[in-house]
Design an enzyme around this catalytic site. Structure first.
Site, short mmCIF file in Angstrom:
data_model
loop_
_atom_site.label_atom_id
_atom_site.label_comp_id
_atom_site.label_asym_id
_atom_site.label_seq_id
_atom_site.Cartn_x
_atom_site.Cartn_y
_atom_site.Cartn_z
N TYR A 172 38.51 47.79 73.68
CA TYR A 172 38.56 46.93 74.87
C TYR A 172 39.08 47.68 76.10
CZ TYR A 172 37.78 42.80 71.90
OH TYR A 172 37.26 41.89 71.03
N LYS B 282 37.33 50.35 59.47
CA LYS B 282 35.92 50.62 59.14
C LYS B 282 35.86 52.13 58.91
CE LYS B 282 31.65 49.16 58.70
NZ LYS B 282 31.22 48.31 57.58
N ASP C 264 34.27 44.28 57.28
CA ASP C 264 33.24 43.33 56.84
C ASP C 264 33.68 42.60 55.57
OD1 ASP C 264 33.11 45.93 55.86
OD2 ASP C 264 30.96 45.93 55.55
N ASP D 255 40.86 40.50 67.10
CA ASP D 255 40.40 39.39 67.94
C ASP D 255 39.54 38.44 67.10
OD1 ASP D 255 39.66 37.85 70.07
OD2 ASP D 255 38.50 39.39 71.11
N ASP E 122 40.86 34.70 65.02
CA ASP E 122 40.24 33.41 65.34
C ASP E 122 39.67 32.76 64.08
OD1 ASP E 122 40.86 33.46 67.98
OD2 ASP E 122 38.81 33.11 68.68
#
Ligand code: NAD
Length: 361
Positions: free
Chosen positions: A141, A192, A224, A248, A252
């Site tokens: 980000y 990852k 994943d 993020d 959620d």
């Protein structure tokens, strides 16, 4: 020296829910002799109305001088037409960046009494208690270079950079290891590493640091698989730590497992565990001023603040026990109400938590 807590009620339902949380904080402060000093300041839309800016210097100075901050929520339609640079949300972002709050702690707790609020089967989520530690100020980000460029063949190409330095990884890992020590001693690092070099480094550093935390059991999981496991068998997790973007998304998803946004607290910490604590929800302008908002996420944010920034674990436990007791009594604000329970207002919920606390201390 007494520790300082700054209260920032903000906008919408913010003042209503922070008022109840303040009563809870005052009670434990008084009964347990914590010696905390509290103060108030303006942020967001209410600060714009009073001073023209969302984060007045006075608020920032007070925030810098405090050991912990409790925020209600900011924003609302009244300020939506303002220029981006002076919107209420800028107040929140300004606090995060000025105080270098890089460590975001988002618990997903589902009290057994509210198991029917989740979209998942009650047996999968009942008693769920996960803490997601998300890196908040780095990663893709913020990585440079970034942008949209035009290639030689005339095609446009968007690009971002996923970058973490060793020190950034170490400081978020430290927050996560220490959080695991304060909970059930299990830490799952999400990456990852089969594809992204930056997360190979992340994994190496966490493995190295694990030697300093023999009481924490560290495991690794690809993002994943973590997404899949969160909806398949979420109770396998205690603390999860991950970078900004994965965090993020996963936080959620984890929050939604609980089905009740009015119940979820959060924390954003700096290197010295100074933190800003706030409910995960926003200012709920649709119900502001009606006295029906759920104050429990904010009250639980006070418990987190006592545990993570003020090292008052006993007071934190008592508040969480009081909330559980009130739910046992069948008291529910409108957002978590179901047939057979008793609907209460914001103030009545605050009264009930205060009464439960008085019976516990
Ligand atoms: P929201 O979280 O405020 O509301 C979403 C829905 O949940 C609404 O129906 C609301 O009534 C309900 N809700 C939220 N908190 C509740 C509570 N404690 N009790 C009962 N019901 C509750 O999200 P939104 O509607 O997308 O945003 C409203 C405003 O809040 C916007 O201006 C947004 O920018 C701001 N916002 C602020 C923060 C923050 O301060 N950290 C976070 C998110 C959104």
């Amino acid at each position: 020296m007494s520790k300082k807590v700054l209260l920032l009620p903000g906008d919408g339902i913010g003042p209503e829910i922070v008022a109840e949380a303040e009563r809870v904080l005052d009670l434990v402060n008084d009964k347990l002799g914590l010696g905390l000093e509290t103060d108030h300041a303006l942020v967001g839309g209410s600060a714009i109305d009073a001073t023209g800016v969302p984060l007045p210097d006075e608020t920032l100075d007070k925030a810098k001088a405090s050991d912990a901050i409790l925020l209600g929520a900011v924003g609302g339609p009244k300020w939506d037409e303002l220029d981006m640079s002076i919107r209420p949300e800028k107040g929140l972002l300004g606090l995060r960046s000025n105080l270098e709050l890089f460590g975001n702690l988002r618990p997903a707790i589902l009290y057994p009494q509210l198991a029917s609020a989740s979209t998942l089967k009650p047996e999968v989520v009942s008693g769920l208690d996960i803490l997601i530690v998300r890196e908040l100020t780095g990663g893709i980000y913020f990585g440079q270079p970034r942008g949209v460029r035009t290639l030689e063949n005339g095609e446009r190409q968007g690009y971002n950079t996923y970058v973490y330095s060793e020190s950034e990884i170490k400081r978020i890992a430290k927050v996560a290891f220490e959080a695991a020590q304060k909970r059930n001693g299990k830490l799952c690092s999400v990456d990852k590493a089969n594809v992204l070099e930056v997360t190979v480094l992340w994994r190496e550093i966490l493995d190295d640091m694990a030697k300093d935390y023999p009481d924490v059991e560290l495991s690794h999981m690809y993002v994943d698989n973590a997404a899949m496991q969160l909806v398949r068998a979420p109770k396998q997790f205690d603390v999860m730590v991950t970078g900004n973007m994965f965090g993020d998304i996963l936080s959620d998803a984890a929050a939604m497992l609980t089905g009740s946004i009015g119940m979820l607290p959060s924390a954003s910490l700096d290197e010295n565990n100074k933190g800003m604590y706030e409910p995960c929800h926003g200012s709920a302008p649709d119900i502001a001023g009606q006295g029906i908002a759920n104050p429990l996420a904010t009250i639980l944010s006070v418990a987190m603040m006592l545990r993570y920034s003020l090292s008052e674990n006993k007071a934190a436990d008592l508040i969480e026990d009081a909330v559980s007791k009130v739910l046992d009594q069948g008291l529910r604000t409108a957002d978590i109400f179901s047939e057979g329970s008793t609907k209460v207002s914001t103030k009545e919920m605050g009264d009930a938590v205060v009464a439960a606390l008085e019976s516990l201390v």
